[in-house]
Design an enzyme around this catalytic site. Structure first.
Site, PDB file in Angstrom:
ATOM      1  N   THR A  57      23.612  41.027  33.242  1.00  0.00           N
ATOM      2  CA  THR A  57      23.646  39.666  33.361  1.00  0.00           C
ATOM      3  C   THR A  57      24.820  39.082  34.221  1.00  0.00           C
ATOM      4  OG1 THR A  57      22.332  39.662  31.070  1.00  0.00           O
ATOM      5  CG2 THR A  57      23.236  37.657  31.914  1.00  0.00           C
ATOM      6  N   GLU A 247      15.188  42.710  34.629  1.00  0.00           N
ATOM      7  CA  GLU A 247      14.269  43.627  33.823  1.00  0.00           C
ATOM      8  C   GLU A 247      13.100  44.269  34.489  1.00  0.00           C
ATOM      9  OE1 GLU A 247      15.512  44.796  31.221  1.00  0.00           O
ATOM     10  OE2 GLU A 247      16.442  43.202  30.034  1.00  0.00           O
ATOM     11  N   GLN A 277      15.082  52.531  30.376  1.00  0.00           N
ATOM     12  CA  GLN A 277      14.771  51.604  29.155  1.00  0.00           C
ATOM     13  C   GLN A 277      13.506  50.879  29.390  1.00  0.00           C
ATOM     14  OE1 GLN A 277      18.219  49.018  27.799  1.00  0.00           O
ATOM     15  NE2 GLN A 277      19.036  49.447  29.613  1.00  0.00           N
ATOM     16  N   ARG A 666      21.951  50.024  21.306  1.00  0.00           N
ATOM     17  CA  ARG A 666      21.949  48.742  20.516  1.00  0.00           C
ATOM     18  C   ARG A 666      23.383  48.910  19.822  1.00  0.00           C
ATOM     19  NH1 ARG A 666      19.988  46.758  24.160  1.00  0.00           N
ATOM     20  NH2 ARG A 666      19.820  48.782  24.655  1.00  0.00           N
TER      21      ARG A 666
END
Length: 720
Positions: A57, A247, A277, A666
């Site tokens: 990001t 993404e 992912q 995570r």
């Protein structure tokens, strides 16, 4: 096309303004070597392969700021595509800090669906739509499919309307229209495929009649618009010089098609993704788009981000080992951490599922006693049904928790009713919305009255509201039919209500109108009485209170709306975009915005749940993009992860392994992986045991000195 001098003048003025900015190099401060390379690269096509937690990001935002500050690209010539509204908002907020709010406001930073909606609003007539078209949310789409199936005498118990609606959406995502799909059907096709084709044909026609589009239609119709209209396509090519997509591994066929169409011969496309992912193949995402990008776009520069800023190294070692068994990776990436070695990953070998839930809950209680906030803890599972044991155990231990994936604010019946009233005020052809609320609250407009209206509507090929108007005109004519007069008498109260609502809509602010609408329609009183009868009138989230929260949501929308959501008044004039000059109805803008909000981003209050101090329970799929200090991966066992459904498919097995990788990454500070030797399912106790992924992991470290995990066996006697 008309003269583009205004277009060029605007860009020139902005370039001059940016020329004087001496702070461009500050954008690069604090970036690691790979991030620096990605952000400061020359103008060209790029594929950034960003491992989990590697700061993608920041790279995306910094690249956009660099394009504006260093290369003097006008913000209106930049398109940034995200996969969630939350990500788009975060991007705009961070950009505002780097380049100023007024500058970032003119670039397009939205989801695929929002960008396509924006284009369709501007070019509605060219796309075969009437301006003011409405968007069908998932509930409305399923309701429409169910209505059509009943009209077609198709058994809705044998063929679930939700499944048929999903199948229709999948065809659209593959760019297949109803007619083309019907030609693919043969006598050997399964019954559900034949039923899908039958319903799809009628569904497509009715959506056109009702001037409404579903989510997949937003994408497909925009692709068709760009393919079929060279003038509009070339206008976008001149407009969007730099296109960035986040993404990218989650894009499907129709999204990739859109990207190829929106990018002109002089445009540059930067995509960010991680094939490790890619976990949404079951809903159409195609990880091979990353390889296609390298083939279909020229001179692509590849940059690998592998320095992780999220997790300790032992957690990353486990993640690297798990994903290393996949043979279909675009390139090998080994994540290196920035937070030290950390604690070993704890594997909890539990006797049964009750023992597992107790062991996990006890550790959560201990963490909280040591000062860890509940909100920093997450329990992740492969399937929703696995949450029950943990819910019950956490309740017994008085540990607060929130569950992602339950009923969301905009899915509640009372909210859907309110929205349906709003929808028919911006689109009178929306019969799906009308049928939801024509008798809510009760106006004694029963099924026979509705059938009478639908008969007239079908005969005159018009909407139900227009059928009511025909009835009204008839009763004021000379030769009045008694049957028709009786029918009008029964719907007159609703006709009068619509007239009042339209007057209020024109004279009040959006929030004041919505509040008045809820009062005039009787929804306030209806749900207040319903709450009282069910003993829920004093509950924090009563139906009546939820309607009040809707008004608060609208007020917040008003305060945040500094410009129409889809208009673009800075665009050059042309025959194709004259509609952009018109200020959009604020009610229509609000409806568009809330319909496109991903329900996965909201809790039951229509807000993000990050402020609640409670343990987070969610599926591994829902956890993507999130991070927690302490993560419990539960039910990590045979026939659950990987699912028994993918036992004979290498492709599905690889995606399940990627899902496990997402779950592991995570965790920031500590990771627990638990499994049961025996699990009670459907009233039977089945022997389960560790997942094959876990067995692979343990075998890999057998006999080695530097092992990032430890195994603890927990017997049922430990908790009984």
């Amino acid at each position: 096309m008309q003269d583009n001098s205004l277009y060029d003048m605007e860009n020139s003025l902005l370039e001059d303004a940016l020329d004087a900015d001496p702070q461009a190099d500050r954008i690069l401060e604090g970036l690691n070597e790979s991030q620096h390379e990605a952000v400061s690269s020359e103008l060209r096509n790029m594929l950034i392969i960003a491992g989990a937690g590697t700061g993608k990001t920041r790279v995306l935002v910094s690249r956009i700021a660099w394009l504006i500050k260093h290369f003097h690209i006008a913000p209106r010539n930049i398109m940034a595509v995200t996969f969630t509204n939350k990500a788009a908002t975060e991007m705009r907020e961070r950009l505002a800090l780097m380049v100023g709010n007024s500058v970032q406001m003119s670039l397009w930073a939205n989801t695929f669906h929002s960008i396509c909606l924006r284009l369709l609003r501007a070019y509605a007539s060219y796309a075969g739509l009437i301006p003011g078209f409405t968007i069908l949310d998932t509930d409305s789409q399923v309701s429409l499919v169910k209505r059509l199936m009943k009209d077609m005498n198709i058994d809705t118990k044998e063929f679930k309307p939700s499944d048929i609606a999903s199948n229709i959406s999948k065809q659209k995502e593959n760019g297949i229209r109803a007619l083309a799909f019907s030609k693919m059907i043969s006598a050997k096709s399964p019954d559900y495929v034949k039923v899908t084709s039958q319903v799809y044909n009628v569904y497509e026609r009715v959506c056109n009649q009702e001037n409404s589009v579903d989510f997949s239609e937003l994408l497909l119709r925009t692709v068709e618009l760009l393919e079929n209209n060279q003038e509009i396509r070339e206008l976008q090519h001149r407009r969007f010089k730099e296109i960035l997509v986040d993404e990218f591994q989650d894009t499907n066929a129709i999204q990739y098609r859109f990207l190829r169409l929106i990018a002109g011969p002089d445009s540059h496309v930067l995509v960010v993704g991680d094939d490790d992912q890619s976990i949404y193949g079951w809903r159409g995402a195609d990880v091979s788009n990353m390889r296609k990008f390298l083939k279909d776009f020229s001179n692509v520069k590849e940059v690998l981000l592998a320095l992780n800023y999220r997790s300790t190294q032992k957690i990353l070692d486990v993640a690297n080992t798990i994903i290393g068994f996949n043979s279909d990776r675009l390139m090998e990436k080994v994540l290196k951490g920035n937070f030290g070695e950390g604690e070993k990953v704890r594997i909890l070998n539990c006797a049964n599922n009750k023992t597992e839930s107790s062991a996990v809950s006890e550790r959560i209680a201990s963490l909280h006693e040591s000062g860890v906030a509940y909100r920093d803890i997450a329990i992740l599972y492969r399937n929703n049904y696995l949450s029950l044991d943990f819910e019950q155990t956490l309740l017994r231990k008085h540990i607060p928790f929130v569950i992602y994936g339950g009923q969301k604010f905009f899915e509640r019946a009372e909210i859907l009713d309110a929205i349906a009233y709003m929808r028919i005020l911006v689109n009178e052809d929306d019969d799906t919305a009308l049928l939801r609320i024509i008798n809510t609250p009760s106006r004694k407009i029963g099924p026979k009255v509705v059938d009478g209206l639908r008969t007239i509507a079908n005969e005159r090929n018009c909407s139900l509201i227009k059928a009511m108007r025909l009835l009204e005109a008839h009763v004021h004519s000379d030769n009045v039919d008694k049957t028709l007069a009786s029918l009008y008498k029964k719907v007159a109260v609703f006709c009068d209500l619509l007239k009042v609502l339209k007057e209020k809509k024109e004279s009040l602010s959006l929030s004041a109108f919505a509040d008045e609408m809820l009062r005039i329609t009787g929804l306030y009183q209806f749900y207040q009485e319903k709450d009282f009868k069910e003993g829920k009138d004093n509950e924090e989230h009563s139906r009546y209170a939820n309607l009040g929260m809707l008004i608060s949501n609208i007020k917040e929308f008003e305060s945040n709306s500094t410009a129409p959501a889809v208009s673009d008044e800075s665009a050059p004039e042309s025959t194709a975009d004259s509609d952009e000059k018109k200020e959009e109805d604020p009610l229509l803008t609000y409806l568009s915005n809330i319909t496109l909000v991903s329900t996965g981003e909201l809790n039951e209050d229509g807000e993000t749940a990050s402020g609640t101090d409670a343990v987070n329970l969610m599926t591994m799929h829902s956890s993507k993009g999130l991070e927690f200090k302490y993560v419990f991966l539960v039910g990590f066992e045979k026939d659950i992860l990987p699912s028994r459904m993918c036992a004979f498919s290498d492709k599905s097995l690889a995606e399940e392994r990627r899902l496990a990788y997402v779950g592991v990454t995570r965790a920031k500070t500590a990771l627990y992986i638990s499994y049961s030797q025996n699990r009670s399912l459907f009233g039977k106790v089945e022997a389960t045991g560790a997942s094959s992924f876990l067995r692979e992991l343990v075998r890999e470290y057998k006999g080695k000195h530097d092992v990032p995990l430890t195994i603890e066996s927990i017997s049922s006697a430990s908790y009984y």
